[in-house]
Write a protein that holds these residues in place. Structure first.
Motif, PDB file in Angstrom:
ATOM      1  N   ALA A  55      38.157  24.348  16.398  1.00 25.74           N
ATOM      2  CA  ALA A  55      37.973  23.089  17.127  1.00 25.74           C
ATOM      3  C   ALA A  55      39.173  22.792  18.021  1.00 25.74           C
ATOM      4  O   ALA A  55      39.018  22.375  19.171  1.00 25.74           O
ATOM      5  CB  ALA A  55      37.740  21.938  16.150  1.00 25.74           C
ATOM      6  N   ALA A  56      40.377  23.008  17.501  1.00 22.77           N
ATOM      7  CA  ALA A  56      41.584  22.775  18.297  1.00 22.77           C
ATOM      8  C   ALA A  56      41.630  23.724  19.486  1.00 22.77           C
ATOM      9  O   ALA A  56      42.009  23.326  20.595  1.00 22.77           O
ATOM     10  CB  ALA A  56      42.827  22.939  17.422  1.00 22.77           C
ATOM     11  N   THR A  57      41.232  24.965  19.268  1.00 21.69           N
ATOM     12  CA  THR A  57      41.200  25.939  20.357  1.00 21.69           C
ATOM     13  C   THR A  57      40.230  25.496  21.439  1.00 21.69           C
ATOM     14  O   THR A  57      40.558  25.516  22.629  1.00 21.69           O
ATOM     15  CB  THR A  57      40.791  27.329  19.819  1.00 21.69           C
ATOM     16  OG1 THR A  57      41.717  27.714  18.791  1.00 21.69           O
ATOM     17  CG2 THR A  57      40.783  28.370  20.921  1.00 21.69           C
ATOM     18  N   GLU A  58      39.066  25.067  21.041  1.00 24.08           N
ATOM     19  CA  GLU A  58      38.052  24.611  21.993  1.00 24.08           C
ATOM     20  C   GLU A  58      38.549  23.410  22.795  1.00 24.08           C
ATOM     21  O   GLU A  58      38.339  23.322  24.005  1.00 24.08           O
ATOM     22  CB  GLU A  58      36.762  24.267  21.260  1.00 24.08           C
ATOM     23  CG  GLU A  58      35.630  23.874  22.184  1.00 24.08           C
ATOM     24  CD  GLU A  58      34.329  23.609  21.439  1.00 24.08           C
ATOM     25  OE1 GLU A  58      33.508  22.843  21.972  1.00 24.08           O
ATOM     26  OE2 GLU A  58      34.140  24.150  20.329  1.00 24.08           O
ATOM     27  N   THR A  59      39.234  22.489  22.131  1.00 20.25           N
ATOM     28  CA  THR A  59      39.772  21.316  22.812  1.00 20.25           C
ATOM     29  C   THR A  59      40.759  21.729  23.896  1.00 20.25           C
ATOM     30  O   THR A  59      40.713  21.221  25.022  1.00 20.25           O
ATOM     31  CB  THR A  59      40.456  20.371  21.803  1.00 20.25           C
ATOM     32  OG1 THR A  59      39.479  19.897  20.886  1.00 20.25           O
ATOM     33  CG2 THR A  59      41.120  19.202  22.503  1.00 20.25           C
ATOM     34  N   LEU A  60      41.654  22.657  23.579  1.00 20.97           N
ATOM     35  CA  LEU A  60      42.643  23.089  24.563  1.00 20.97           C
ATOM     36  C   LEU A  60      41.992  23.846  25.709  1.00 20.97           C
ATOM     37  O   LEU A  60      42.352  23.649  26.873  1.00 20.97           O
ATOM     38  CB  LEU A  60      43.738  23.928  23.899  1.00 20.97           C
ATOM     39  CG  LEU A  60      44.949  23.120  23.428  1.00 20.97           C
ATOM     40  CD1 LEU A  60      44.588  22.045  22.443  1.00 20.97           C
ATOM     41  CD2 LEU A  60      46.017  24.030  22.902  1.00 20.97           C
TER      42      LEU A  60
END
Length: 135
Positions: free
Chosen positions: A89-94
């Protein structure tokens, strides 16, 4: 007498300040500590929580890149950010905020990780588990 360091600050000199403020503050989620706009120049200090300085040799940098990405890709400086969200999820946000995925989430011996590249070219490892001891 031994020096006692109270804060570690990494300073990046960039050409696209507004874009990177938006990325690191609004997308990554670093909070503004101080911001200035002066005739002599502009800048911002973003609070990244707890900081540490990790020193490694080229052989270990190669090992980390092999585990996280599959080949040697990072330069002499790479940011590593421990995040509270699940790594995918954090990767997708960035990525949605302007980063480029370098390698998908994977499990390293020390943590679940992923690697992205910020709009300024900085490689960022996202990780879930810290090796630091809370004091």
């Amino acid at each position: 007498m031994k020096t006692t360091v109270k804060e570690l600050r990494l300073i990046l000199t960039v050409d696209n300040l507004d874009e990177l403020i938006s990325f690191y503050r609004d997308t990554v989620g670093l909070e503004t500590s101080k911001e200035w706009h002066e005739e002599a120049g502009n800048g911002i200090i973003l609070d990244a929580g707890r900081a540490s300085l990790e020193l490694i040799d080229a052989k270990h940098a190669d090992r980390i890149d092999q585990i996280e990405v599959g080949k040697r890709v990072s330069g002499p400086i790479r940011l590593a950010l421990r995040v509270s969200e699940p790594i995918p999820a954090a990767t997708e946000t960035l990525v949605d905020g302007g980063a480029t995925s370098v390698a998908p989430p994977t499990t390293a011996p020390w943590s679940e990780v992923s690697r992205v590249q910020a709009p300024d070219g900085m490689q960022i490892t996202l990780f879930a588990t810290s090796t630091l001891v809370d004091k």
